[in-house]
Enzyme design. Sequence first.
Site, short mmCIF file in Angstrom:
data_model
loop_
_atom_site.label_atom_id
_atom_site.label_comp_id
_atom_site.label_asym_id
_atom_site.label_seq_id
_atom_site.Cartn_x
_atom_site.Cartn_y
_atom_site.Cartn_z
N GLU A 107 6.92 9.71 -4.65
CA GLU A 107 8.35 10.01 -4.85
C GLU A 107 8.52 11.27 -5.70
O GLU A 107 9.41 12.08 -5.43
CB GLU A 107 9.04 8.81 -5.49
CG GLU A 107 9.11 7.62 -4.55
CD GLU A 107 9.73 6.40 -5.20
OE1 GLU A 107 9.05 5.77 -6.03
OE2 GLU A 107 10.89 6.09 -4.88
N GLU A 127 5.13 -0.02 -2.44
CA GLU A 127 5.90 -0.94 -3.29
C GLU A 127 6.12 -2.29 -2.63
O GLU A 127 6.18 -3.33 -3.28
CB GLU A 127 7.26 -0.32 -3.64
CG GLU A 127 7.22 0.76 -4.70
CD GLU A 127 6.93 2.15 -4.14
OE1 GLU A 127 6.46 2.25 -2.98
OE2 GLU A 127 7.17 3.13 -4.87
N1 3HC Z 1 0.10 0.81 -12.71
C1 3HC Z 1 -0.70 0.30 -13.66
N2 3HC Z 1 -2.05 0.17 -13.52
C2 3HC Z 1 -2.57 0.56 -12.35
C3 3HC Z 1 -1.79 1.09 -11.31
C4 3HC Z 1 -0.39 1.23 -11.53
N3 3HC Z 1 0.41 1.75 -10.62
N4 3HC Z 1 -2.60 1.38 -10.28
C5 3HC Z 1 -3.84 1.05 -10.66
N5 3HC Z 1 -3.83 0.56 -11.91
C6 3HC Z 1 -4.99 0.14 -12.71
C7 3HC Z 1 -5.63 -1.12 -12.17
O1 3HC Z 1 -5.02 -2.28 -12.68
C8 3HC Z 1 -7.05 -0.96 -12.64
O2 3HC Z 1 -7.09 -1.33 -14.00
P1 3HC Z 1 -8.40 -2.02 -14.60
O3 3HC Z 1 -9.52 -1.06 -14.38
O4 3HC Z 1 -8.05 -2.27 -16.02
O5 3HC Z 1 -8.56 -3.29 -13.80
C9 3HC Z 1 -7.28 0.55 -12.58
O6 3HC Z 1 -5.98 1.15 -12.55
C10 3HC Z 1 -8.03 0.99 -11.33
O7 3HC Z 1 -7.39 0.40 -10.20
P2 3HC Z 1 -8.24 -0.17 -8.99
O8 3HC Z 1 -9.31 -1.06 -9.48
O9 3HC Z 1 -7.26 -0.73 -8.03
O10 3HC Z 1 -8.92 1.16 -8.44
P3 3HC Z 1 -9.15 1.67 -6.96
O11 3HC Z 1 -9.81 2.97 -7.09
O12 3HC Z 1 -9.80 0.60 -6.15
O13 3HC Z 1 -7.69 1.87 -6.34
C11 3HC Z 1 -5.44 2.66 -6.24
C12 3HC Z 1 -6.84 2.85 -6.84
C13 3HC Z 1 -5.48 2.90 -4.74
C14 3HC Z 1 -4.52 3.63 -6.92
C15 3HC Z 1 -4.99 1.19 -6.51
O14 3HC Z 1 -5.15 0.90 -7.87
C16 3HC Z 1 -3.56 0.90 -6.15
O15 3HC Z 1 -3.25 0.65 -5.01
N6 3HC Z 1 -2.66 0.93 -7.18
C17 3HC Z 1 -1.29 0.54 -7.01
C18 3HC Z 1 -0.47 1.58 -6.30
C19 3HC Z 1 0.96 1.13 -6.22
O16 3HC Z 1 1.27 0.03 -5.81
N7 3HC Z 1 1.90 2.01 -6.59
C20 3HC Z 1 3.28 1.70 -6.59
C21 3HC Z 1 3.68 1.21 -7.93
S1 3HC Z 1 5.35 0.63 -8.02
C22 3HC Z 1 6.29 2.03 -8.08
O17 3HC Z 1 5.78 3.11 -8.01
C23 3HC Z 1 7.77 1.80 -8.26
C24 3HC Z 1 8.55 3.07 -8.09
O18 3HC Z 1 8.98 3.19 -6.76
C25 3HC Z 1 9.76 3.08 -8.97
#
Ligand code: 3HC
Length: 691
Positions: A107, A127
């Site tokens: 975004e 999301e």
């Molecule tokens: N917020 C907080 N922590 C996050 C995060 C996020 N968005 N994304 C990842 N993390 C943390 C994980 O909890 C993990 O923490 P840990 O090591 O303490 O367990 C660490 O980052 C690494 O994450 P992964 O183990 O998942 O690492 P990968 O390399 O396998 O994957 C990734 C990386 C593809 C970025 C995956 O973490 C992921 O899919 N993250 C979520 C992405 C997401 O859903 N984003 C949307 C968020 S909601 C939003 O943006 C609302 C907005 O529209 C207003």
Amino acid sequence: MTAINAVTDYTLDGDVGVITLNSPPVNALSRGVLEGIAFGMQAAVADPGAKAIVLICEGRTFIAGADIGGLGSRREERPIDPMGELERSPKPVIAAIHGTALGGGLEAALCCNYRVAVPSARCGLPEVNLGLLPGAGGTQRLPRLVGPQKALEMMTSGMHVPARQCLEMGVVDELVEEGKLREGAIAFARKVLAENRPLRKVRDISEKVEAARGHPEIFAEFRKANARKFRGFMAPEWNIRCIEAAVNQPFDEGIKTEQKLFRELLAGEQSAAQRYAFFAERQANKIPDVPDDTPLIPVNSVGIIGAGTMGGGIAMNFANAGIPVTIVEVKQDALDRGLGVIRKNYERTASRGGITAADVEKRMGLITGSLDMNALAPVDMVIEAVFERMDIKKDIFSKLDAICKPGAILATNTSALNIDEIASVTKRPEAVIGLHFFSPANVMKLLEVVRADHTSKPVIATSMKLAKKIGKVAALVGVCPGFVGNRILGQRQREAQKLMFEGAMPWDIDRVMYDFGFPMGPFAMSDLAGLDIGWVKENSRGETIRDALCELDRRGQKTGAGYYDYDENRVAHPSPVTEKIIQDFVARSGVNARTITDEEILERCLYPMVNEGAKILEEGMAIRASDIDVIWENGYGWPVYRGGPMWWGDQIGLDKVLAGMKKLQAQMGDLYKPAALLEKMVAEGKNFTRV
Ligand code: 3HC
């Protein structure tokens, strides 16, 4: 270089200002990152030397979204508007993407005038998987850029779209060389300046949304085509409504709609459960006594014993990840059949466009069959996947002990047998572990990693890492009958059977489970699996309903009848034959059938599951309550928007679960005895999943 704040730097590279974010692990939009963008932009705009601006991230990825842990918590802070600073910039702003630009990250990038990415990057608005919708303008900007159809697909699936595809769709404007993102983005910025390109704002692009205006069928058809997939979930529908707003409302109105719908989801129970599930999956990888720096055993080749459905499915996981597999069978025809099934599975995926024909050959090329267990001498890990018989498993493990090289991991896929006993026939019990895959093993996401008494820490750490590598969600459990998943399933199955003898029909019980959100109820599941698994005609005495059904050749879907009658399209219908069999059984047992409410069915099936979960925790068979939920969501179809049995128990109130168990205990005996831990939790006013 100027430090904007603890996670943001600003530098001037010739005539291009570069804002660099560095907030490990994934540059999530914490307050610091948001301020970094806002204040970094102010610095860049104020810098007379900067003619264009690049926004880039250090570390493994571009911004991977909002800080999920912080969502929903309200803090009084100075208002800032990082997205507005990006979009209103009087100088062209270019987002430079590597890793993943997800959620709020994409975004933010959509508020920039242009986006460049390395070929390995991916973009998405995931999301929906957190029970949310993009709440920073993404629902209004993405459809303007890619059109409503593609936006619907992306936003309701949450898929991470590869950079090349993003380029084709217009999400990304140019690909730059891998490893040279910063230089590439700066060069692109100079090109924009040299060509005097306009300060294009995504919010002002209107052709694609205008073309869709007056065509509500786009949305109606999409809803219809995906009704099954979205059943029970709120977020997909809320995302769709936002895209409708993008089509039908002016941009600023659409943003207001997005904000309103975002707040509704954020405040709801579904998103709370789905955000919990996100962290639960990651938490499950953390084993308190197996530290992160535990040495790993390199696994570059795998052996599998058994080319049946399970062995074949397991083999596919490794071949998909590029790891060579040797499958050992006892007979040539069984081996040929097994390899044939694997090929067919791959070819089916290829025919649907999931992989290419070349991928099929590449993966098949990684799988070798053998009739000789000695072929497993050089492999790094062996997974045994043969019949569930202790004598056979012991025989195999003593042979493996003699054949396999020192240091190899010896795993069993048993779902029921005692792994300590299996390990006892080897001279290296520390190398023995359970890897409990779920059928079909190439599809199901769950892997129960079973730690036996002597399993070494490197073997555990390696198994957990390997699970991630082959795309599984793993949870570590201890050795007990049924381990964690099946042990809890046993409770539900028992209650479903008992309810049938008290007056509920299979379809009533199944309907309650289906309406709760399970993909199917226990009886439909039995019909699908086949009622004759483990049933032997010669030994059948008509003593159970299953016996009676199988004796009538009602063996499930495959024979066109089981608990249900099936029509030519395999649609299930309540069966008068089954109903009569059940009624006769009940009459013979002397019990008066009674009317059982849906509420009672739900409580009878689910409370004992929560109670069993508590016993499992008490015995240390699962590390934490959230691991149990991970297992049930990923292996047994517990609806993720209800968080898993332990989360659900907490939500409805553990005092209610305890009272329910006590009532059942009073009526039917100690089979329903509340777990001591459940009693303790209630007495102390605590719960399992929220501290
Ligand atoms: N917020 C907080 N922590 C996050 C995060 C996020 N968005 N994304 C990842 N993390 C943390 C994980 O909890 C993990 O923490 P840990 O090591 O303490 O367990 C660490 O980052 C690494 O994450 P992964 O183990 O998942 O690492 P990968 O390399 O396998 O994957 C990734 C990386 C593809 C970025 C995956 O973490 C992921 O899919 N993250 C979520 C992405 C997401 O859903 N984003 C949307 C968020 S909601 C939003 O943006 C609302 C907005 O529209 C207003």
